[in-house]
Write a protein that holds these residues in place. Structure first.
Motif, mmCIF file in Angstrom:
data_model
loop_
_atom_site.group_PDB
_atom_site.id
_atom_site.type_symbol
_atom_site.label_atom_id
_atom_site.label_comp_id
_atom_site.label_asym_id
_atom_site.label_seq_id
_atom_site.Cartn_x
_atom_site.Cartn_y
_atom_site.Cartn_z
ATOM 1 N N UNK A 27 0.807 -1.221 0.000
ATOM 2 C CA UNK A 27 0.000 0.000 0.000
ATOM 3 C C UNK A 27 0.839 1.269 0.000
ATOM 4 N N UNK A 28 2.018 1.242 0.608
ATOM 5 C CA UNK A 28 2.859 2.446 0.584
ATOM 6 C C UNK A 28 3.230 2.800 -0.858
ATOM 7 N N UNK A 29 3.548 1.819 -1.663
ATOM 8 C CA UNK A 29 3.887 2.070 -3.066
ATOM 9 C C UNK A 29 2.660 2.500 -3.869
ATOM 10 N N UNK A 30 1.539 1.818 -3.656
ATOM 11 C CA UNK A 30 0.315 2.134 -4.389
ATOM 12 C C UNK A 30 -0.146 3.560 -4.068
ATOM 13 N N UNK A 31 -0.197 3.911 -2.787
ATOM 14 C CA UNK A 31 -0.696 5.228 -2.406
ATOM 15 C C UNK A 31 0.254 6.342 -2.833
ATOM 16 N N UNK A 32 1.559 6.096 -2.802
ATOM 17 C CA UNK A 32 2.517 7.091 -3.309
ATOM 18 C C UNK A 32 2.281 7.333 -4.796
ATOM 19 N N UNK A 52 3.279 10.242 4.656
ATOM 20 C CA UNK A 52 3.983 9.202 5.412
ATOM 21 C C UNK A 52 3.131 7.945 5.348
ATOM 22 N N UNK A 53 3.685 6.927 4.715
ATOM 23 C CA UNK A 53 2.963 5.666 4.574
ATOM 24 C C UNK A 53 3.776 4.559 5.231
ATOM 25 N N UNK A 93 -0.776 6.945 6.168
ATOM 26 C CA UNK A 93 -1.354 5.618 6.368
ATOM 27 C C UNK A 93 -0.510 4.987 7.458
ATOM 28 N N UNK A 94 -1.115 4.755 8.616
ATOM 29 C CA UNK A 94 -0.360 4.287 9.776
ATOM 30 C C UNK A 94 -1.004 3.064 10.396
#
Length: 174
Positions: A27-32, A52-53, A93-94
């Motif tokens: 998700x960090x890659x997708x949301x970025x 910040x993901x 996203x935390x």
């Protein structure tokens, strides 16, 4: 604005559709990628959004409503370019909780963690506390549906000159 909104949602859905065969999605890659795409669509300058993901992996069926919720929220802020300042939109996203300690047992059916998507930006009519109708009500309705798909809770409020959108949902086992 409507054209940009449709393009943003379509592009996000298309990129996620390619992930559906995977067991989990970073998700960090997708949301970025979603934020970069929205900046391109709206012609937003670098530094306009801080993000910040946490590195969170989710099944594709949960990743889709989460990415679309982010798209809808950030798209509303980026559509109002005139109100944005450097660092004007904060996105995170935390993980709010993790798996139980080794000496504790997790009850069956209890989520291993809680996850929070939070977007804060300039106050927007779409995120005001006043009752809404027409096009201004659409983002809130869509976000409510995405929250339901994630079995989560959506909160939207204005904090002074800022709108804050939070979607808190249980982590989905992979």
């Amino acid at each position: 604005g409507l054209i940009n909104r449709v393009i943003a949602l379509s592009a996000t859905h298309t990129s996620l559709y390619s992930q559906t065969g995977r067991r989990d999605v970073p998700m960090d890659e997708i949301l970025s990628s979603v934020v970069r795409r929205l900046k391109d669509i709206h012609g937003i300058a670098l530094g306009t959004a801080t993000k910040h993901f946490d590195p969170i992996r989710m099944p594709a069926q949960a990743a889709i409503p989460l990415a679309l919720a982010l798209t809808e929220t950030v798209n509303c802020h980026f559509s109002a370019k005139g109100r944005l300042t450097p660092g004007g939109v904060e996105i995170s996203l935390r993980r709010l909780g993790g798996p139980p300690a080794p000496d504790q047992t997790q009850l069956p059916g209890t989520p291993a963690e809680t996850i929070r998507l939070r977007v804060s930006g300039p106050a927007m009519p779409e995120f005001s506390d006043a009752p809404q109708s027409g096009p201004e009500a659409s983002p809130r309705r869509m976000l409510t549906q995405f929250a339901l798909q994630l079995h989560g809770k959506l909160t939207i409020h204005n904090d002074g000159e800022r709108s804050v959108v939070e979607l808190i949902f249980p982590g989905v086992p992979i």
